[in-house]
Design a protein around this motif. Structure first.
Motif, PDB file in Angstrom:
ATOM      1  N   GLU A 149      -6.214  -3.137  -6.935  1.00 40.81           N
ATOM      2  CA  GLU A 149      -5.133  -3.779  -6.176  1.00 40.81           C
ATOM      3  C   GLU A 149      -5.552  -5.167  -5.692  1.00 40.81           C
ATOM      4  O   GLU A 149      -4.771  -6.116  -5.740  1.00 40.81           O
ATOM      5  CB  GLU A 149      -4.741  -2.908  -4.983  1.00 40.81           C
ATOM      6  CG  GLU A 149      -4.028  -1.625  -5.381  1.00 40.81           C
ATOM      7  CD  GLU A 149      -3.854  -0.667  -4.217  1.00 40.81           C
ATOM      8  OE1 GLU A 149      -2.842   0.057  -4.229  1.00 40.81           O
ATOM      9  OE2 GLU A 149      -4.698  -0.657  -3.304  1.00 40.81           O
ATOM     10  N   LYS A 150      -6.786  -5.280  -5.235  1.00 41.71           N
ATOM     11  CA  LYS A 150      -7.289  -6.590  -4.798  1.00 41.71           C
ATOM     12  C   LYS A 150      -7.357  -7.558  -5.969  1.00 41.71           C
ATOM     13  O   LYS A 150      -6.982  -8.729  -5.843  1.00 41.71           O
ATOM     14  CB  LYS A 150      -8.670  -6.439  -4.159  1.00 41.71           C
ATOM     15  CG  LYS A 150      -8.660  -5.702  -2.841  1.00 41.71           C
ATOM     16  CD  LYS A 150     -10.077  -5.535  -2.329  1.00 41.71           C
ATOM     17  CE  LYS A 150     -10.124  -4.679  -1.086  1.00 41.71           C
ATOM     18  NZ  LYS A 150     -11.496  -4.456  -0.613  1.00 41.71           N
ATOM     19  N   ARG A 196      -7.021  -0.929   0.271  1.00 46.00           N
ATOM     20  CA  ARG A 196      -6.615  -1.238  -1.091  1.00 46.00           C
ATOM     21  C   ARG A 196      -7.775  -0.995  -2.040  1.00 46.00           C
ATOM     22  O   ARG A 196      -8.932  -1.199  -1.701  1.00 46.00           O
ATOM     23  CB  ARG A 196      -6.155  -2.685  -1.185  1.00 46.00           C
ATOM     24  CG  ARG A 196      -4.906  -2.947  -0.377  1.00 46.00           C
ATOM     25  CD  ARG A 196      -4.341  -4.322  -0.580  1.00 46.00           C
ATOM     26  NE  ARG A 196      -5.326  -5.338  -0.224  1.00 46.00           N
ATOM     27  CZ  ARG A 196      -5.360  -6.554  -0.747  1.00 46.00           C
ATOM     28  NH1 ARG A 196      -4.464  -6.915  -1.628  1.00 46.00           N
ATOM     29  NH2 ARG A 196      -6.272  -7.421  -0.375  1.00 46.00           N
ATOM     30  N   PRO A 221       0.827  -1.203   0.000  1.00 53.45           N
ATOM     31  CA  PRO A 221       0.000   0.000   0.000  1.00 53.45           C
ATOM     32  C   PRO A 221       0.860   1.252   0.000  1.00 53.45           C
ATOM     33  O   PRO A 221       2.024   1.234   0.389  1.00 53.45           O
ATOM     34  CB  PRO A 221      -0.801  -0.110   1.297  1.00 53.45           C
ATOM     35  CG  PRO A 221      -0.001  -1.003   2.161  1.00 53.45           C
ATOM     36  CD  PRO A 221       0.751  -1.928   1.234  1.00 53.45           C
TER      37      PRO A 221
END
Length: 167
Positions: free
Chosen positions: A22-23, A18, A5
């Motif tokens: 990003e996930k 996030r 992050p």
């Protein structure tokens, strides 16, 4: 595979969340590395630890293992992999023999007067258990047998809201 992050300033106490992208990237990376994940799982590593390394949800990873045709461990098998309750005695890596346990207990009882005085002066049962390498419950039983008055556990104080009447 290092998705980190964005660092926040030291004075900012907000939790960095996030983004969906990003996930999704973390899930894609986990899917791409499925053979390594399967190897780690079959090497008896917990799903939660693997998921943390890939920064994905453990439930999501568990579903992927099923999707990839991997037989999931039963609850009792997973429980057997957890750290044993003997973690009070830090540093001990192997189980002791009955004779070793009896020797430790004999050493403890030989110091009855000193132990009683130390306990009454504020020494904790857990601290004594670590020092003499005997179980805390066994020490508690000995203190009761010896007639040493036991301390009560402190009751946590609760902040009472005076604006709400009791039920």
């Amino acid at each position: 595979m290092d998705v980190k992050p964005t660092p926040t300033p030291a004075h900012d106490n907000r939790v960095e969340r996030r983004t969906y992208a990003e996930k999704a990237a973390a899930r894609d990376a986990a899917r791409a590395d499925s053979t390594r994940i399967i190897e780690r799982y079959q090497a008896r590593e917990p799903v939660s630890r693997i998921a943390a390394d890939y920064r994905v949800n453990p439930d999501w990873l568990a579903l992927r293992l099923v999707e990839w045709g991997i037989h999931r461990r039963h609850r009792h098998e997973a429980h057997a992999l957890r750290r044993p309750a003997g973690h009070v005695f830090r540093g001990r890596t192997k189980r002791r023999t009955t004779a070793e346990v009896r020797d430790a207990q004999a050493k403890f009882t030989a110091n009855r007067d000193d132990i009683s005085a130390r306990y009454l002066a504020g020494a904790s049962v857990t601290g004594l258990a670590r020092e003499y390498q005997v179980a805390p419950t066994w020490i508690a039983e000995r203190l009761d047998d010896w007639g040493v008055p036991r301390r009560k556990r402190p009751v946590p104080t609760q902040a009472h809201d005076t604006t709400v009447p009791p039920h």
